[in-house]
Design an enzyme around this catalytic site. Structure first.
Site, PDB file in Angstrom:
ATOM      1  N   HIS A  38       0.839  -1.202   0.000  1.00 43.41           N
ATOM      2  CA  HIS A  38       0.000   0.000   0.000  1.00 43.41           C
ATOM      3  C   HIS A  38       0.876   1.254   0.000  1.00 43.41           C
ATOM      4  O   HIS A  38       0.613   2.196  -0.751  1.00 43.41           O
ATOM      5  CB  HIS A  38      -0.909   0.042   1.233  1.00 43.41           C
ATOM      6  CG  HIS A  38      -1.927  -1.041   1.289  1.00 43.41           C
ATOM      7  ND1 HIS A  38      -2.147  -1.784   2.431  1.00 43.41           N
ATOM      8  CD2 HIS A  38      -2.801  -1.515   0.366  1.00 43.41           C
ATOM      9  CE1 HIS A  38      -3.115  -2.658   2.208  1.00 43.41           C
ATOM     10  NE2 HIS A  38      -3.526  -2.526   0.954  1.00 43.41           N
ATOM     11  N   LYS A  62     -17.273  -5.832   5.042  1.00 45.83           N
ATOM     12  CA  LYS A  62     -16.347  -6.247   6.099  1.00 45.83           C
ATOM     13  C   LYS A  62     -16.793  -5.787   7.485  1.00 45.83           C
ATOM     14  O   LYS A  62     -16.015  -5.846   8.430  1.00 45.83           O
ATOM     15  CB  LYS A  62     -14.944  -5.707   5.800  1.00 45.83           C
ATOM     16  CG  LYS A  62     -14.338  -6.293   4.534  1.00 45.83           C
ATOM     17  CD  LYS A  62     -12.933  -5.766   4.305  1.00 45.83           C
ATOM     18  CE  LYS A  62     -12.327  -6.365   3.054  1.00 45.83           C
ATOM     19  NZ  LYS A  62     -10.981  -5.836   2.791  1.00 45.83           N
ATOM     20  N   ARG A 113      -2.560  -6.498  -8.030  1.00 48.93           N
ATOM     21  CA  ARG A 113      -1.542  -7.525  -7.820  1.00 48.93           C
ATOM     22  C   ARG A 113      -1.622  -8.600  -8.888  1.00 48.93           C
ATOM     23  O   ARG A 113      -0.622  -9.189  -9.251  1.00 48.93           O
ATOM     24  CB  ARG A 113      -1.716  -8.151  -6.435  1.00 48.93           C
ATOM     25  CG  ARG A 113      -1.433  -7.172  -5.296  1.00 48.93           C
ATOM     26  CD  ARG A 113      -1.919  -7.696  -3.980  1.00 48.93           C
ATOM     27  NE  ARG A 113      -3.378  -7.823  -4.071  1.00 48.93           N
ATOM     28  CZ  ARG A 113      -4.109  -8.544  -3.241  1.00 48.93           C
ATOM     29  NH1 ARG A 113      -3.552  -9.216  -2.270  1.00 48.93           N
ATOM     30  NH2 ARG A 113      -5.421  -8.600  -3.380  1.00 48.93           N
ATOM     31  N   SER A 150      -3.547  -7.594   2.884  1.00 48.90           N
ATOM     32  CA  SER A 150      -3.846  -7.416   4.307  1.00 48.90           C
ATOM     33  C   SER A 150      -4.337  -8.718   4.922  1.00 48.90           C
ATOM     34  O   SER A 150      -3.996  -9.041   6.061  1.00 48.90           O
ATOM     35  CB  SER A 150      -4.891  -6.312   4.491  1.00 48.90           C
ATOM     36  OG  SER A 150      -4.366  -5.065   4.111  1.00 48.90           O
TER      37      SER A 150
END
Length: 185
Positions: A38, A62, A113, A150
């Site tokens: 990040h 979440k 990614r 994460s």
């Protein structure tokens, strides 16, 4: 006439360069926790834009699943981007498109990614644009961070593994303290 031969007419003049205006980008995420990947995206975005807001967003999907509370994530993110010129951290209290519009952001920045990230980010970019938000700029993760998420960091930390290669030092400390206060996985 050969394709390699010189054109018979001179090229048209370049368009005039627009006067410089401040360009602001927003890099949104839950950052639970913020990783070195990040931070790398913030650093690279700061080279492209005059200002970058790392926006800690509330992710409805979440709710109740955050390991770190919003104040801790805010503190850790501010610590992590300290020293990156033009970077700051704010909380995004509602829709990202509204947040961007209110601040005059010219772009949303997201890191990719792998292809799965693109599959998730493309519909969000389209929705944000339809909601009046700016275009989304996708930055490819640096190879050193392409495997880090994460979720991976939290998983490693929950089993007592060393997360220092993946997160800033203050984050590693905060994770250890938070996990010591909770029952095991």
């Amino acid at each position: 006439m050969s394709v390699l031969s010189a054109p018979s007419e001179p090229a048209p003049p370049s368009p005039p360069v627009a006067p410089h205006t401040s360009a602001l980008a927003v890099y949104p995420g839950s950052f639970d926790p913020i990783t070195l990947g990040h931070v790398d995206i913030v650093r690279r975005a700061a080279a492209l834009f005059d200002e970058v807001i790392l926006g800690i967003a509330h992710n409805a999907a979440k709710t109740g699943r955050h390991l770190l509370d919003i104040d801790t994530r805010l503190r850790l993110a501010r610590d992590a981007v300290e020293g990156i010129e033009g970077a700051r951290v704010e909380i995004i209290p509602g829709l990202l498109a509204d947040f961007c519009r209110e601040r005059g952001a010219r772009a949303i920045v997201k890191g990719l990614r792998h292809g799965t990230d693109l599959d998730a980010e493309a519909p969000m970019a389209l929705a944000n644009r339809e909601l009046g938000g700016p275009e989304t700029v996708l930055l490819i993760a640096s190879p050193a961070h392409a495997h880090v998420s994460s979720s991976l960091v939290k998983d490693i930390a929950s089993y007592g593994g060393d997360v220092t290669p993946y997160v800033p030092p203050a984050v590693a400390t905060a994770l250890a303290q938070r996990l010591a206060a909770t029952p095991g996985p």
